[in-house]
Design a protein around this motif. Structure first.
Motif, short mmCIF file in Angstrom:
data_model
loop_
_atom_site.label_atom_id
_atom_site.label_comp_id
_atom_site.label_asym_id
_atom_site.label_seq_id
_atom_site.Cartn_x
_atom_site.Cartn_y
_atom_site.Cartn_z
N GLU A 108 -61.54 79.46 40.62
CA GLU A 108 -62.54 79.48 39.56
C GLU A 108 -63.84 78.81 40.00
OE1 GLU A 108 -60.85 78.80 35.43
OE2 GLU A 108 -59.39 77.73 36.68
N ALA A 109 -63.80 78.02 41.07
CA ALA A 109 -64.95 77.19 41.45
C ALA A 109 -66.10 78.02 41.99
CB ALA A 109 -64.52 76.15 42.48
N ARG A 110 -67.31 77.50 41.79
CA ARG A 110 -68.51 78.05 42.41
C ARG A 110 -68.75 77.27 43.71
NH1 ARG A 110 -74.23 78.19 40.91
NH2 ARG A 110 -75.20 79.57 42.44
N ILE A 111 -69.06 77.94 44.81
CA ILE A 111 -69.11 77.31 46.13
C ILE A 111 -70.53 77.33 46.65
CG2 ILE A 111 -68.25 77.40 48.50
CD1 ILE A 111 -65.74 78.71 47.44
N ALA B 25 -77.06 69.84 44.02
CA ALA B 25 -76.87 69.22 42.70
C ALA B 25 -77.84 69.81 41.68
CB ALA B 25 -77.04 67.71 42.80
N LEU B 26 -79.08 70.11 42.10
CA LEU B 26 -80.05 70.73 41.19
C LEU B 26 -79.57 72.11 40.75
CD1 LEU B 26 -83.47 69.81 42.86
CD2 LEU B 26 -82.53 68.91 40.73
N VAL B 27 -78.99 72.86 41.68
CA VAL B 27 -78.46 74.17 41.32
C VAL B 27 -77.37 74.02 40.26
CG1 VAL B 27 -77.15 76.15 42.16
CG2 VAL B 27 -79.02 75.23 43.54
N HIS B 28 -76.46 73.06 40.46
CA HIS B 28 -75.36 72.88 39.52
C HIS B 28 -75.85 72.39 38.16
CE1 HIS B 28 -71.42 71.68 37.93
NE2 HIS B 28 -71.98 70.53 37.59
N PHE B 29 -76.63 71.31 38.15
CA PHE B 29 -77.06 70.73 36.88
C PHE B 29 -78.14 71.56 36.18
CE2 PHE B 29 -75.32 66.95 39.08
CZ PHE B 29 -74.37 66.58 38.12
N GLY B 30 -78.67 72.55 36.87
CA GLY B 30 -79.60 73.47 36.22
C GLY B 30 -78.92 74.70 35.66
N SER B 31 -77.60 74.80 35.84
CA SER B 31 -76.85 75.97 35.38
C SER B 31 -76.20 75.70 34.03
CB SER B 31 -75.78 76.34 36.41
OG SER B 31 -74.76 75.35 36.44
N THR B 32 -75.59 76.72 33.48
CA THR B 32 -74.88 76.57 32.21
C THR B 32 -73.58 75.79 32.37
OG1 THR B 32 -73.85 78.74 32.56
CG2 THR B 32 -75.86 78.68 31.25
N GLN B 33 -73.13 75.59 33.62
CA GLN B 33 -71.90 74.82 33.88
C GLN B 33 -72.22 73.36 34.22
OE1 GLN B 33 -72.38 77.94 35.41
NE2 GLN B 33 -71.13 78.90 33.82
N ARG B 34 -73.35 72.86 33.73
CA ARG B 34 -73.77 71.51 34.12
C ARG B 34 -72.80 70.42 33.66
NH1 ARG B 34 -77.31 73.21 30.13
NH2 ARG B 34 -78.82 73.82 31.70
N ARG B 35 -72.02 70.67 32.60
CA ARG B 35 -71.09 69.66 32.10
C ARG B 35 -69.77 69.65 32.87
NH1 ARG B 35 -72.95 67.40 27.52
NH2 ARG B 35 -74.57 68.51 26.36
N LEU B 36 -69.57 70.62 33.73
CA LEU B 36 -68.36 70.66 34.56
C LEU B 36 -68.57 69.79 35.80
CD1 LEU B 36 -67.61 74.49 34.33
CD2 LEU B 36 -66.52 72.65 33.04
N PRO B 37 -67.49 69.36 36.46
CA PRO B 37 -67.65 68.48 37.62
C PRO B 37 -68.22 69.20 38.83
CG PRO B 37 -65.34 69.05 37.30
CD PRO B 37 -66.08 69.58 36.11
N ILE B 38 -68.90 68.44 39.68
CA ILE B 38 -69.38 68.92 40.97
C ILE B 38 -68.92 67.92 42.02
CG2 ILE B 38 -71.63 67.90 40.43
CD1 ILE B 38 -72.88 69.69 42.54
N LYS C 166 -57.97 73.74 43.01
CA LYS C 166 -57.21 73.79 41.76
C LYS C 166 -57.65 72.69 40.81
CE LYS C 166 -53.84 75.30 39.12
NZ LYS C 166 -53.89 76.64 38.50
N ALA C 167 -57.85 71.48 41.34
CA ALA C 167 -58.26 70.36 40.50
C ALA C 167 -59.66 70.55 39.93
CB ALA C 167 -58.19 69.06 41.30
N LEU C 168 -60.51 71.19 40.69
CA LEU C 168 -61.91 71.37 40.27
C LEU C 168 -62.04 72.38 39.14
CD1 LEU C 168 -64.87 70.63 40.81
CD2 LEU C 168 -64.91 72.43 42.55
N GLY C 169 -61.19 73.38 39.11
CA GLY C 169 -61.29 74.40 38.07
C GLY C 169 -62.58 75.19 38.21
#
Length: 553
Positions: A286-289, A198-211, A238-241
């Motif tokens: 499109e998702a980051r894994i 979660a820190l990796v995601h919310f520390g990125s420029t995509q923080r407003r996208l869902p995780i 597909k739903a995650l984008g």
């Protein structure tokens, strides 16, 4: 400008191009040019529209606190308000000196009555827009329904601790947040690897996208819930984008899903599950894994772009006090009680324990200790660790018995200043004395110390103080110096240590090495030949330096 020119402008530059030329020509005939200076108001919000405006030259902008919407030549103002007979929604001003074409409200309404296709065309356009919005709304509802059970709302906490392990972990998380490549986070149970993801995601420029976080053991064997079905049910990918997908425990994946997941990690593509066994075309994900695992992944590891190994709590003893104080602050805030502190001897007791369940076990221990205090207070060693096993009672903790020793081991002197200020040079002096000094044992003090004191001390003392010896071992110090030089000259060339092969053959290798030393000692009278003893030390040092130049520390 002639009526014909105006008609062409309306057809080429404005949204009115949907209307036929037979309707645009009468409209163009009734347009009157008006000129406004910079800053003049064209339309006032919440007012009945005076008429239809078409911008010919200049630039307009809506009035807003944080910057409004700009209008360029060809923009049509008040069309919706006139057709629906509603007040205007926004105030619009000129940004530059501007020229507009204007038709009064009554004249425009008369044109609408005379040419019903005006209302029909824009009503049809409005219906199409409503259909598109309705489809998008239904798709978004389905998307939210698929993602909702797996959504991660936020990161629970940052990386706590001031040790070098904590600093390294923070740096690795920042690095992983700076790109969108796949990441494997692995470590022992209880290390909050999901929070690090979660820190990796919310520390990125995509923080407003869902995780979302998905347990691999609960995925269908067909992969339909992850990859979706061709022409059917929406899959998580597909739903995650472009959001972040966290796969927990990929070692629990069904065997049939390992290859598709490896393909997804390597190429960024996957196949939705086909109907009746049909093969569906590849789809770009499109998702980051991010993968979470309690161990390395032999099958998927090569497909992952970056790996973060989370150090266990037993090697982060200096961070224990920070973690305890953090948990206590959460407890006090939750209960609304006074501040709870912890005694130094209680921290030292915790530092002597290895915590096999890591942070989860530490948090439970602190919770139990805090529960014994009704309000604020001091947590002593007896409170946080009330009972001792027989093994603990028979164990002597030198660090608790001698606080000065603990302070010395935490000082800059240990081990860096001793190693690089004393051991590094002293070892070279010993080699020189052995090589150039007297060769008989009774005449060479270095040879006497080496054979009468060094080897017996190492063999007998290693089981008790082996870690202390490894901290000041001259072979390892020269290996570190070699590795530092190697990194400066050839950065990024070090290979990973072959841990599995070393665990399997390392013991036999050392056994053979000591056997050779014993044979050498007996055949060449090594203990009474100083230069040969120097050769032995140099060979061991050379081995340490070679391995340090090849492999990571």
């Amino acid at each position: 400008m002639t009526v014909s020119d105006r008609t062409i402008f309306l057809q080429e530059r404005t949204p009115l191009s949907l209307l036929p030329a037979t309707t645009l020509a009468p409209l163009a005939r009734q347009l009157e040019p008006i000129t406004l200076a910079k800053g003049d108001t064209v339309v006032t919000a919440e007012q009945d529209p005076q008429g239809l405006y078409i911008l010919w030259q200049g630039k307009l902008e809506t009035e807003a606190e944080l910057g409004g919407v700009s209008f360029l030549p060809g923009a049509v103002l008040n069309l919706e308000a006139l057709l629906l007979e509603q007040p205007t929604e926004q105030t619009i001003r000129t940004l530059t000196d501007s020229t507009l074409w204007f038709i009064a409200r009554d004249q425009f309404q008369a044109l609408v009555q005379q040419y019903p296709e005006i209302l029909q065309t824009f009503t049809r356009q409005l219906v199409d827009a409503v259909k598109r919005l309705s489809f998008q709304f239904d798709l978004e509802q389905e998307r939210q329904g698929v993602l909702r059970p797996y959504l991660v709302a936020k990161a629970k906490r940052g990386v706590i601790g001031r040790s070098r392990y904590g600093d390294r972990l923070r740096a690795q998380i920042r690095e992983a947040a700076s790109h969108r490549r796949s990441v494997l986070i692995f470590g022992e149970p209880g290390l909050e690897k999901d929070n690090l993801a979660a820190l990796v995601h919310f520390g990125s420029t995509q923080r407003r996208l869902p995780i979302i976080k998905v347990d691999c053991g609960q995925l269908q064997a067909s992969g339909a819930d992850l990859f979706g079905r061709a022409g059917g049910r929406l899959g998580l990918l597909k739903a995650l984008g472009p959001g972040t997908l966290v796969l927990n425990n990929p070692n629990e994946l069904d065997a049939d899903l390992v290859a598709p997941l490896a393909q997804l990690l390597k190429t960024g593509q996957y196949r939705p599950v086909g109907r009746n066994g049909e093969t569906s075309p590849l789809v770009k994900a499109e998702a980051r894994i991010i993968l979470l695992s309690e161990q390395g992944l032999p099958v998927l590891g090569g497909a992952v772009a970056e790996t973060i190994k989370v150090p266990p709590l037993r090697v982060r003893k200096t961070d224990l006090e920070d973690w305890v104080n953090y948990y206590l602050s959460l407890i006090c805030r939750r209960r609304g009680t006074g501040r709870i502190t912890v005694a130094p001897e209680a921290i030292r007791r915790l530092q002597s324990y290895d915590f096999p369940n890591n942070l989860r076990e530490l948090e439970n221990l602190v919770e139990r200790a805090a529960a014994q205090l009704s309000g604020g207070g001091l947590i002593t060693e007896e409170i946080i660790w009330p009972a001792q096993s027989k093994k603990r009672q028979m164990r002597l903790n030198l660090l608790n018995r001698y606080p000065d020793l603990r302070r010395f081991l935490r000082s800059p002197w240990w081990p860096d200043r001793i190693n690089y200020g004393l051991t590094l040079g002293l070892f070279a002096v010993v080699i020189a004395v052995l090589w150039f000094g007297p060769q008989q044992r009774h005449q060479n003090v270095a040879l006497t110390v080496f054979w009468a004191w060094w080897w017996p001390l190492i063999l007998l003392g290693f089981p008790f103080v082996g870690r202390l010896w490894c901290a000041v071992c001259p072979f390892m110090i020269y290996g570190e110096v070699t590795q530092w030089v190697s990194e400066k000259l050839f950065p990024g060339r070090l290979q990973r240590w072959p841990r599995q092969a070393a665990d399997r053959w390392g013991g036999w290798f050392l056994f053979a090495l000591f056997a050779l030393i014993l044979v050498w000692e007996e055949v060449w009278n090594l203990e009474d030949s100083a230069y040969l003893s120097a050769c032995l030390l140099l060979l061991i040092t050379a081995g340490a330096m070679i391995f340090s130049a090849l492999f990571e520390r």
